[in-house]
Design an enzyme around this catalytic site. Structure first.
Site, mmCIF file in Angstrom:
data_model
loop_
_atom_site.group_PDB
_atom_site.id
_atom_site.type_symbol
_atom_site.label_atom_id
_atom_site.label_comp_id
_atom_site.label_asym_id
_atom_site.label_seq_id
_atom_site.Cartn_x
_atom_site.Cartn_y
_atom_site.Cartn_z
ATOM 1 N N LYS A 170 53.311 16.728 59.340
ATOM 2 C CA LYS A 170 52.562 15.518 59.006
ATOM 3 C C LYS A 170 53.457 14.307 58.786
ATOM 4 C CE LYS A 170 52.317 17.037 54.166
ATOM 5 N NZ LYS A 170 52.736 18.434 54.437
ATOM 6 N N HIS A 190 54.656 22.456 45.229
ATOM 7 C CA HIS A 190 55.140 21.189 45.800
ATOM 8 C C HIS A 190 55.308 20.204 44.660
ATOM 9 C CE1 HIS A 190 55.854 17.892 48.483
ATOM 10 N NE2 HIS A 190 55.509 18.583 49.563
ATOM 11 N N GLU A 229 59.444 23.214 52.647
ATOM 12 C CA GLU A 229 58.664 22.356 53.540
ATOM 13 C C GLU A 229 59.215 20.922 53.560
ATOM 14 O OE1 GLU A 229 54.758 22.642 51.933
ATOM 15 O OE2 GLU A 229 54.621 24.808 52.185
#
Length: 415
Positions: free
Chosen positions: A47, A176, A250
């Site tokens: 993204k 996250h 990530e």
């Protein structure tokens, strides 16, 4: 230079803004990652910047991919030679059709943080490998994802018991700390919470084999963050090798932010007239810059990062009156820089010191434009999204990039 030649020949839109992507910068960031976090597998956050050449390079370097939609999964698999096992569907709240789409694509790993997601998965993809996303402290990050995602620790036991009741395969825990995290210690706190979730999972009857430490990695404090993360993992997961725990992450902006720069043309200017009087500048406060420059990209295009990603950009002069040389000590004026649309929120930079001789036709540059820019750009008011020009730089890094891309191209023949 090319734009000047094309403009002189009357070519329409010859002066359009463009990105320059240095793929060797992406390669260097990957080497930096491997040096600082050799035991953590990077799954690039698509993204952030789904540029096809970035995806090909990272695929050739062996990274995994963090996808948030069927579209991103299709894009990654579409470049060829990427096995679905190299993808984690890291969106805790997915449409039922997206879960079914992931199953058809062969993507097994996916995140969840609520009971309703478990019911959906049980109904359409009971064989999925599930990763429980927990809530962490993201108060020191640019984008606080915890406002939308993450199960608090008090909810972990109930969710895992429900997953067990539904006979679903939960393989690990993810977190996250927020996109653009400037507090390295947030990772230590998050790893501690993940350890708690692992222990609860064991009590419920699971033997987790995956820890996903998410994203939030920043370029300017990466080494410090990596050190904090390594120490936390060694403290809270000292048994990880004995238990066969795989650790992934990530990263997104860390890989691409510095790799993309933007060149924009000054298409208009509002300033005092030569006779000392001023043009109509109603609506401007007295303390605002009196010179306004308009460029051919703005917040509805590449600079959407200002609105959505809380970025502050700093323009600098690329060319002045046809020359790349800006004389030292040139007089500057307090100026503002605006995008090309007819919307008054389209302000790129409210206050900048720019040369007094900067004029229509000159070019401004903007560095660190690779993260959350192109991916969210629109065509509002009919303006095109800025194109990308690619380079691999020079020296050994450039040769390595060419070799990786060449090898990947050969591996994907037939796709």
């Amino acid at each position: 230079m090319e734009a000047s030649r094309l403009a002189a020949d009357g070519v329409p839109d010859a002066e359009k803004a463009f990105f320059v992507a240095d793929l060797s910068a992406v390669y260097r960031q990957h080497q930096r990652w491997k040096h600082c976090l050799p035991d953590i597998e990077p799954f690039y956050a698509v993204k952030c910047n789904p540029d096809p050449y970035v995806l090909r390079l990272l695929a050739g370097l062996g990274t995994g991919f963090d996808c948030a939609s069927n579209g991103e999964i299709s894009q990654v698999l579409g470049i060829g030679a990427v096995d679905p096992s190299r993808i984690i569907f890291a969106n805790p709240c997915k449409a039922t059709s997206f879960i079914r789409g992931a199953q058809k694509a062969g993507v097994e790993m996916m995140t969840f943080d609520n009971a309703d997601e478990l019911y959906k998965i049980k109904r359409v993809y009971p064989g999925a490998k599930l990763v429980l996303r927990i809530l962490t402290d993201d108060s020191k990050s640019l984008c606080r994802l915890g406002l939308k995602f993450g199960a608090p620790l008090v909810a972990v036991r109930g969710l895992l018991e429900k997953a067990k009741e539904l006979d679903l395969d939960v393989v690990g825990v993810s977190f996250h700390v927020g996109s653009g995290c400037f507090d390295s210690n947030a990772f230590a706190d998050a790893v501690m919470r993940a350890r708690t979730a692992f222990d609860v999972g064991k009590e419920v009857g699971y033997a987790f084999k995956l820890l996903d430490v998410g994203g939030g990695f920043e370029d300017n404090n990466f080494e410090r963050t990596a050190g904090v993360l390594r120490r936390a993992i060694n403290e809270y997961f000292i048994d990880r090798r004995e238990l066969g725990i795989r650790i992934i992450a990530e990263p997104g902006r860390f890989y691409v932010s510095k790799a993309f720069n933007l060149a924009a043309n000054v298409i208009a200017r509002r300033a005092p007239l030569d006779d000392g009087t001023e043009q109509d500048m109603d609506g401007m406060e007295e303390d605002q810059p009196r010179v306004m420059y308009y460029i051919n990209d703005g917040v509805y295009g590449a600079f959407n990062c200002i609105l959505f990603d809380h970025q502050v950009v700093h323009p600098y002069v690329l060319s002045l009156d046809g020359s790349f040389h800006v004389p030292a000590g040139s007089r500057t004026l307090k100026s503002s820089v605006w995008g090309p649309t007819c919307d008054s929120i389209d302000c790129v930079c409210a206050n900048a010191e720019l040369p007094a001789t900067l004029a229509v036709g000159d070019w401004l540059g903007f560095d660190n434009m690779g993260a959350y820019t192109i991916c969210a750009a629109s065509r509002f008011n009919g303006f095109d999204v800025s194109k990308v020009v690619y380079t691999v730089g020079g020296g050994s890094d450039g040769r390595e990039v060419k070799a990786v891309l060449g090898s990947f191209a050969r591996a994907t023949r037939g796709y």
